[in-house]
Write an enzyme that holds these catalytic residues in place. Structure first.
Site, PDB file in Angstrom:
ATOM      1  N   HIS A 284       1.213  -3.675 -10.274  1.00 24.70           N
ATOM      2  CA  HIS A 284       1.735  -4.723  -9.389  1.00 24.70           C
ATOM      3  C   HIS A 284       1.887  -6.059 -10.104  1.00 24.70           C
ATOM      4  O   HIS A 284       2.601  -6.939  -9.616  1.00 24.70           O
ATOM      5  CB  HIS A 284       0.852  -4.880  -8.138  1.00 24.70           C
ATOM      6  CG  HIS A 284      -0.437  -5.583  -8.346  1.00 24.70           C
ATOM      7  ND1 HIS A 284      -1.643  -4.923  -8.500  1.00 24.70           N
ATOM      8  CD2 HIS A 284      -0.751  -6.898  -8.414  1.00 24.70           C
ATOM      9  CE1 HIS A 284      -2.609  -5.803  -8.648  1.00 24.70           C
ATOM     10  NE2 HIS A 284      -2.087  -7.008  -8.600  1.00 24.70           N
TER      11      HIS A 284
ATOM     12  N   ASP B  64      -1.874   2.216  -9.773  1.00 27.39           N
ATOM     13  CA  ASP B  64      -1.647   0.788  -9.997  1.00 27.39           C
ATOM     14  C   ASP B  64      -1.939   0.398 -11.442  1.00 27.39           C
ATOM     15  O   ASP B  64      -2.557  -0.628 -11.716  1.00 27.39           O
ATOM     16  CB  ASP B  64      -2.485  -0.066  -9.038  1.00 27.39           C
ATOM     17  CG  ASP B  64      -2.039  -1.527  -9.011  1.00 27.39           C
ATOM     18  OD1 ASP B  64      -0.867  -1.784  -9.348  1.00 27.39           O
ATOM     19  OD2 ASP B  64      -2.865  -2.395  -8.679  1.00 27.39           O
TER      20      ASP B  64
ATOM     21  N   SER C 266      -6.040  -9.793 -11.720  1.00 25.08           N
ATOM     22  CA  SER C 266      -5.491  -8.441 -11.738  1.00 25.08           C
ATOM     23  C   SER C 266      -5.140  -8.012 -13.157  1.00 25.08           C
ATOM     24  O   SER C 266      -4.441  -8.725 -13.882  1.00 25.08           O
ATOM     25  CB  SER C 266      -4.233  -8.370 -10.872  1.00 25.08           C
ATOM     26  OG  SER C 266      -4.553  -8.227  -9.529  1.00 25.08           O
TER      27      SER C 266
END
Length: 457
Positions: free
Chosen positions: A202, A232, A307
């Site tokens: 993402h 992911d 992230s």
């Protein structure tokens, strides 16, 4: 856990009665040249051409309205990637010897009595090789130093060079042919000394340009080797040598209460930030972007921009890749990371093949339409789970499934969300038959076809 909704931080919280919202830990993105656009007329005449043309405008308009990349509610089957292979720089024997020597030095520096072994994981067709480092042995010679782990400062000094900052640019085209450039930021971890980097899918999804900045301040343009939306994860490559690669730890050996050290780029501006806590729980079943993931939970501070960053144990081993955090009233200390054993398996496959092997290919992409804005954006007048895209080379398309159809059941099980479809797909294998029940302007029909293997094409 099902009542919690996992979304990006800047998205509106439509269903959060508990006051808790789980988000992907990426920094909010900014926009340039944002312009308004006309909403599409709500209709559902069964035209897949109109549905597909509206879908591109809808994503661009979402970007313009909210100022962040609209991560799809369904994972499209098929990562985009560039088939890049590492060049052969030295003999295989010499490279392995250097890796083993470096690992022994790291073990000695850490104060542990074990040894680190470098494993050769991938060999290119041209004969070159790339090395990932794995901690496969940590034995002690006597009880006195059995608990001789490192301090947070020592771990930070050992591994900080392996964590990078990632910035992205994404170009979207909205209505009236206006273009929008959005910028995003996240983190990544170097996993080989010749420039392979793991991050979250993402973080780099739909990016037209990706820049990686090392701790030294050097910046490189990165290429995408492959992505895996199901976990992911994504693998990038930069043209650099002699980098400091992280050493993979064994996430199956992690226990609740173990030290967790998170290093990343919070807010997209504070690269190299170190936070610490413990492993709060293992094997958490968390639904993010309609995919159920098995994650580790930590109370170490995780913020937007973290992230793709690393979570390390007290021996300096990479035990997870950060991918989600929580936010909400009176909620603190809830962060999540993808276990390193999953990361290692997925990245190995991506580096060797460009995609993850052994995955089914349903040939369809689904989307939840359950609010007025999304319905107007896609030009439909009914809420439900829609087919967003049907792969023209897939079995589903050959059987007659098209974009714009509303999915009401899979294998006889009524469904109301994309996540429910994905749960059913997770229980199927390559070669299994699947029946999709849809409703369109032709009424309700069943379509049965055979699931193929996803090949990255």
């Amino acid at each position: 856990m099902d009542e919690n909704k996992y979304t990006d931080e800047s998205a509106p919280n439509d269903d959060n009665s508990s006051g808790v919202n789980f988000i992907l830990g990426e920094t909010p993105q900014s926009e340039d040249n944002a312009e308004g656009s006309d909403s599409a007329d709500a209709n559902n005449d069964g035209s897949n051409e109109a549905f597909e043309s509206n879908s591109g405008e809808a994503e661009a308009e979402n970007n313009a309205s909210y100022g962040y990349s609209d991560y799809k509610n369904v994972y499209e089957q098929g990562p985009h990637y560039y088939n890049m292979r590492p060049k052969k720089k030295m003999s295989k024997g010499l490279k392995i010897a250097i890796c083993v020597l470096a690992a022994i030095i790291l073990a000695a520096a850490s104060g542990t009595a074990g040894a680190y072994i470098a494993l050769r994981l991938n060999t290119t067709a041209s004969g070159g090789s790339t090395i990932m480092y794995s901690s496969v042995i940590r034995q002690v010679s006597n009880a006195s130093n059995a608990d001789e782990s490192l301090s947070v400062q020592q771990v930070a000094n050992l591994v900080s060079d392996s964590v990078v900052e990632i910035t992205t640019e994404t170009v979207s085209t909205g209505s009236m042919m206006s273009q929008y450039i959005t910028e995003g930021a996240g983190s990544g971890v170097i996993i080989t000394s010749d420039g392979y980097i793991v991050t979250n899918n993402h973080v780099i999804e739909d990016a037209s340009r990706i820049t990686v900045t090392l701790k030294s301040g050097e910046s490189y343009e990165a290429s995408i080797i492959g992505t895996d939306e199901k976990t992911d994860l994504a693998v990038l490559k930069i043209d650099a040598e002699d980098l400091t690669a992280a050493i993979f730890g064994d996430s199956s050996a992690v226990n609740v209460g173990d030290t967790a050290i998170v290093i990343g780029n919070p807010l997209g501006q504070l690269g190299g930030s170190v936070t610490t806590g413990i492993i709060s729980a293992l094997d958490r079943q968390i639904t993010i972007n309609d995919e159920v993931m098995t994650l580790m939970q930590t109370d170490a501070a995780v913020n937007p921009g973290n992230s793709g960053g690393g979570m390390f144990n007290s021996y300096g081993e990479l035990i997870g890749i950060v991918n989600a955090k929580s936010s909400g009233t009176d909620v603190e200390g809830l962060g999540f990371a993808i276990p390193s054993n999953i990361v290692k398996s997925v990245t190995e496959d991506i580096i060797e093949h460009g995609y993850v092997t052994g995955r089914i290919d349903p040939g369809l992409t689904f989307i939840d339409i359950n609010d007025l804005f999304t319905a107007m954006s896609y030009g439909v007048n009914e809420y439900g789970v829609y087919i967003l895209k049907a792969d023209e080379d897939g079995n589903a398309y050959r059987e007659g499934l098209r974009s714009g159809m509303i999915v009401t059941a899979v294998n006889g099980n009524e469904i109301s969300s994309v996540s429910e479809i994905n749960e059913i797909l997770d229980g199927l294998n390559i070669g299994d038959s699947i029946t999709i029940t849809v409703r369109s302007n032709r009424g309700t029909q069943d379509y049965t076809y055979t699931l193929g293997e996803y090949t990255g094409q």
